[in-house]
Design a protein around this motif. Structure first.
Motif, short mmCIF file in Angstrom:
data_model
loop_
_atom_site.label_atom_id
_atom_site.label_comp_id
_atom_site.label_asym_id
_atom_site.label_seq_id
_atom_site.Cartn_x
_atom_site.Cartn_y
_atom_site.Cartn_z
N PHE A 184 -1.59 8.62 41.69
CA PHE A 184 -0.79 9.65 41.05
C PHE A 184 0.44 9.97 41.90
CE2 PHE A 184 0.56 13.95 40.11
CZ PHE A 184 0.51 14.00 38.73
N HIS A 185 1.60 9.94 41.27
CA HIS A 185 2.84 10.27 41.98
C HIS A 185 3.88 10.73 40.98
CE1 HIS A 185 3.68 6.20 40.55
NE2 HIS A 185 4.96 6.45 40.73
N THR A 186 4.83 11.51 41.48
CA THR A 186 5.95 12.00 40.67
C THR A 186 7.14 11.07 40.84
OG1 THR A 186 5.19 14.28 40.95
CG2 THR A 186 7.46 13.96 40.22
N LEU A 187 7.75 10.69 39.74
CA LEU A 187 8.91 9.81 39.80
C LEU A 187 10.10 10.57 40.36
CD1 LEU A 187 8.65 8.00 36.33
CD2 LEU A 187 7.66 7.32 38.52
N ASP A 188 10.91 9.88 41.18
CA ASP A 188 12.10 10.53 41.73
C ASP A 188 13.19 10.63 40.67
OD1 ASP A 188 13.77 8.03 41.80
OD2 ASP A 188 12.23 7.44 43.26
N LYS A 189 14.18 11.46 40.95
CA LYS A 189 15.22 11.75 39.96
C LYS A 189 16.01 10.50 39.58
CE LYS A 189 16.04 16.65 40.85
NZ LYS A 189 17.07 17.68 41.17
N GLU A 190 16.25 9.61 40.54
CA GLU A 190 17.02 8.41 40.24
C GLU A 190 16.29 7.52 39.25
OE1 GLU A 190 16.39 9.56 43.24
OE2 GLU A 190 18.39 10.28 43.82
N THR A 191 14.97 7.39 39.42
CA THR A 191 14.18 6.57 38.51
C THR A 191 14.16 7.18 37.11
OG1 THR A 191 12.76 5.87 40.35
CG2 THR A 191 11.92 5.54 38.12
N ILE A 192 13.98 8.51 37.04
CA ILE A 192 13.95 9.17 35.73
C ILE A 192 15.29 9.03 35.02
CG2 ILE A 192 13.69 11.39 34.56
CD1 ILE A 192 11.78 12.24 36.78
N GLN A 193 16.39 9.21 35.76
CA GLN A 193 17.70 9.11 35.13
C GLN A 193 17.97 7.69 34.66
OE1 GLN A 193 19.74 11.86 34.54
NE2 GLN A 193 20.67 10.35 33.19
N ALA A 194 17.51 6.70 35.43
CA ALA A 194 17.67 5.31 35.01
C ALA A 194 16.91 5.03 33.73
CB ALA A 194 17.20 4.37 36.13
N LEU A 195 15.70 5.60 33.60
CA LEU A 195 14.91 5.44 32.38
C LEU A 195 15.60 6.11 31.19
CD1 LEU A 195 11.33 6.14 33.80
CD2 LEU A 195 12.16 3.96 32.92
N ILE A 196 16.14 7.30 31.41
CA ILE A 196 16.83 8.01 30.33
C ILE A 196 18.05 7.21 29.87
CG2 ILE A 196 18.16 10.08 29.76
CD1 ILE A 196 16.31 11.63 31.66
N ASN A 197 18.81 6.70 30.83
CA ASN A 197 20.00 5.91 30.48
C ASN A 197 19.62 4.64 29.73
OD1 ASN A 197 21.53 7.82 31.81
ND2 ASN A 197 21.64 6.65 33.71
N GLU A 198 18.52 4.01 30.14
CA GLU A 198 18.08 2.78 29.50
C GLU A 198 17.64 3.03 28.06
OE1 GLU A 198 14.42 -0.46 29.89
OE2 GLU A 198 14.85 0.93 31.53
N PHE A 199 16.88 4.12 27.85
CA PHE A 199 16.36 4.40 26.53
C PHE A 199 17.43 4.92 25.59
CE2 PHE A 199 12.15 5.32 28.83
CZ PHE A 199 11.90 3.95 28.91
#
Length: 274
Positions: A220-235
């Motif tokens: 279990f871990h929390t995704l960092d902001k850079e990873t989340i933003q990259a996912l948002i941009n990709e989707f």
């Protein structure tokens, strides 16, 4: 000040067989910022909306790590959530010390529900004003539970709690049949789309959401902001029509349902940081 004479004590029943203090605690969960959970055979995703009291303050943490195989997302009174997550962490440590194996998710959820139920049966206590989405992985697979302030608990394939959660539920209800065999990336995509439904026009960014993952071979871990933003941009490459692709057979008026269902939850904010 009080709605009626039966809501001054948590142990006082109304003639209709209701405990109003417990219902008030459940209402506090509805007033909290939204939290979402969904699971497949191998992974569980927890996501929450970050809200600050003002532009000068930081947001309250809504997702907590309990153990390497368990995490929790909360909606409601953050202070109550911290206390309960600490209790869950202690139970996992004690079980691991005694049996040298991870605590099964279902057993921890039952212990948590029993702790919440005691507060509905003691006149000198009050119910916990927080709902918890407990996600974890054990020998029997991936699990997602919702623990209610009343002491009830339910297992879900996907669920949403908190303010404007009805919009997210509507999206998840359209998609949940595909979650069981979904990949990690597909689950993340659906979690972000469902979370965006609760914002109702506000742009989803890495600064106003938190996403955590647990799965096979992944603690279990929390995704960092850079990873989340990259996912948002990709989707978002697919544009705003991505959620609308789901109800292919549905009528054209179905997308209006989340707005109607979410409106009541947005009325009146609780005077506490939730």
């Amino acid at each position: 000040m009080f709605r009626n004479q039966y809501d001054t004590d948590v142990t006082t029943w109304s003639p209709a067989g209701r405990l109003f203090q417990v219902e008030y605690a459940m209402e506090a969960v509805k007033q909290g910022s939204a939290a979402i959970g969904l699971r497949s055979k191998t992974h569980v995703i927890l996501a929450s909306v970050n809200k600050a009291n003002s532009e000068l303050s930081s947001h309250q943490k809504k997702i907590f790590k309990v153990d390497d195989h368990i995490g929790v997302a909360i909606a409601g009174l953050t202070a109550d959530g911290r206390v309960l997550s600490r209790y869950m962490r202690t139970e996992c440590i004690n079980y691991g010390y005694s049996y040298e194996s991870p605590l099964p998710v279902g057993r921890l959820v039952v212990q948590l529900a029993d702790k919440a139920q005691v507060c509905t049966q003691r006149s000198w206590k009050r119910p916990y004003g927080v709902g918890l989405l407990v996600g974890g992985l054990d020998e029997s697979g991936a699990h997602l539970y919702y623990n209610c302030p009343s002491g009830n608990y339910f297992e879900y394939q996907a669920f949403a709690i908190g303010s404007r959660s009805q919009a997210a539920k509507t999206y998840l209800e359209r998609r949940f049949k595909t979650f069981t065999d979904s990949s990690r990336e597909s689950l993340l995509k659906d979690a972000l789309f469902a979370l965006r439904e609760t914002l109702q026009g506000e742009k989803l960014t890495s600064s106003n959401c938190t996403v955590a993952v647990v799965g096979v071979g992944e603690a279990f871990h929390t995704l960092d902001k850079e990873t989340i933003q990259a996912l948002i941009n990709e989707f978002e490459i697919a544009g705003e029509d991505a959620p609308a692709e789901v109800p292919v057979e549905a009528a054209g008026d179905e997308p209006t349902a989340p707005e109607e269902g979410a409106a009541p939850a947005d009325e009146g904010a609780a005077p506490m940081d939730i």
